[in-house]
Design an enzyme around this catalytic site. Structure first.
Site, PDB file in Angstrom:
ATOM      1  N   SER A  97       1.003  -1.217   0.086  1.00 18.80           N
ATOM      2  CA  SER A  97       0.008   0.099  -0.026  1.00 18.80           C
ATOM      3  C   SER A  97       0.671   1.353   0.037  1.00 18.80           C
ATOM      4  CB  SER A  97      -0.930   0.084   1.271  1.00 18.80           C
ATOM      5  OG  SER A  97      -1.611   1.357   1.521  1.00 18.80           O
ATOM      6  N   TYR A  99      -1.565  -1.081  10.337  1.00 22.08           N
ATOM      7  CA  TYR A  99      -1.805  -1.321   8.776  1.00 22.08           C
ATOM      8  C   TYR A  99      -0.282  -0.842   8.372  1.00 22.08           C
ATOM      9  CZ  TYR A  99      -3.734  -1.125   4.244  1.00 22.08           C
ATOM     10  OH  TYR A  99      -3.703  -1.423   2.669  1.00 22.08           O
TER      11      TYR A  99
END
Length: 264
Positions: A151, A167
């Site tokens: 990401s 995350y």
């Protein structure tokens, strides 16, 4: 050897791909790309009903697609997934590690159980499934392509409002896992690369997009839009096919230019 055409280099006919988190969103988009290029597809995620629907959608597009329900945060499920995929599909040529989780909480109050949940799925699960299929299928044959979903959250910190430290940390780990595994397994003929998506309207990102506002999110990208149902297909196919046979240990952001602004 005569150089192949572009069409030949991108052709995945005769190859098999396992895509985790493949029942919807980015996983299903990547599975569709691989299937449209000729690969047979095994989809995996936790929910059988969503998998059945996704497989039917791909089959309606003349893609050979099947599914296995498995929780890629659980070691026993990962081993079962690898074993059943090999039993039903034969050798696995392409692995897409896409299943993932996030959790929003301030770092000072982040629950440990939530931290472990994110790390177990986003990092440990990637390692265990890569290890299982590497040992059973890719290493013995001296070939394979692994695509890890990271990401743009792996590339730096987040604004205060986002509060996704677990995350971000997990996706940073995915990038170095990709580099380390590529370095170790290159001599086996296995390529390992990562994709860093920006903001797509997925279930995971929808809460953030709705909170911040879609127009504001679009305005933050040089291309002025969010990712759509086509934007990961090209890079996925490049990484998976012989068109990318000299690319390993790399990552690329697919984010409309957001990371270019951050880097600047």
């Amino acid at each position: 050897m005569k150089a192949r055409s572009v069409q030949q280099l991108f052709d995945l006919s005769g190859r098999t791909a396992l895509v985790t988190g493949g029942s919807r969103g980015l996983g299903l988009q990547m599975a569709r790309a691989l299937g449209e290029a000729g690969a047979r597809i095994m989809l995996a995620s936790r929910k059988a009903e969503e998998l059945e629907q996704a497989a039917a959608e791909l089959q309606a597009a003349d893609i050979d697609a099947r599914w296995v329900a498995a929780d890629c945060a659980q070691e026993a499920d990962i081993q079962r997934l690898a074993s059943e995929t090999l039993q039903r599909m034969g050798e696995v040529d392409i692995l897409v590690n896409n299943a993932g989780a996030s959790w929003g909480a301030p770092a000072e109050d982040h629950p440990l159980a939530a931290w472990d949940k994110v790390m177990n799925l986003n990092v440990r699960g990637y390692f265990l499934l890569s290890q299982a299929l590497g040992k059973a299928s890719m290493i013995p044959r001296g070939k394979g392509a692994i695509i890890n979903l990271a990401s743009i959250a792996a590339l730096g910190g987040n604004p205060l409002a986002m509060k996704t430290i677990a995350y971000n940390t997990s996706k940073g780990a995915v990038l170095n896992f990709t580099r380390a595994l590529a370095g170790e397994w290159g001599h086996y003929g296995i390529r390992v690369n990562a994709i860093c998506p920006g903001f797509f309207r997925t279930k995971m990102a929808s809460v953030l997009i709705d909170t911040v506002g879609e127009d504001k999110m679009k305005a933050g990208a040089p291309l002025g839009r969010l990712g759509d149902d086509e934007d990961l297909k090209g890079l996925t196919l490049l990484y998976a096919s012989d068109a990318g046979k000299h690319i390993t240990g790399q990552w690329m952001a697919v984010d409309g230019g957001v990371s270019a602004i951050i880097a600047a």
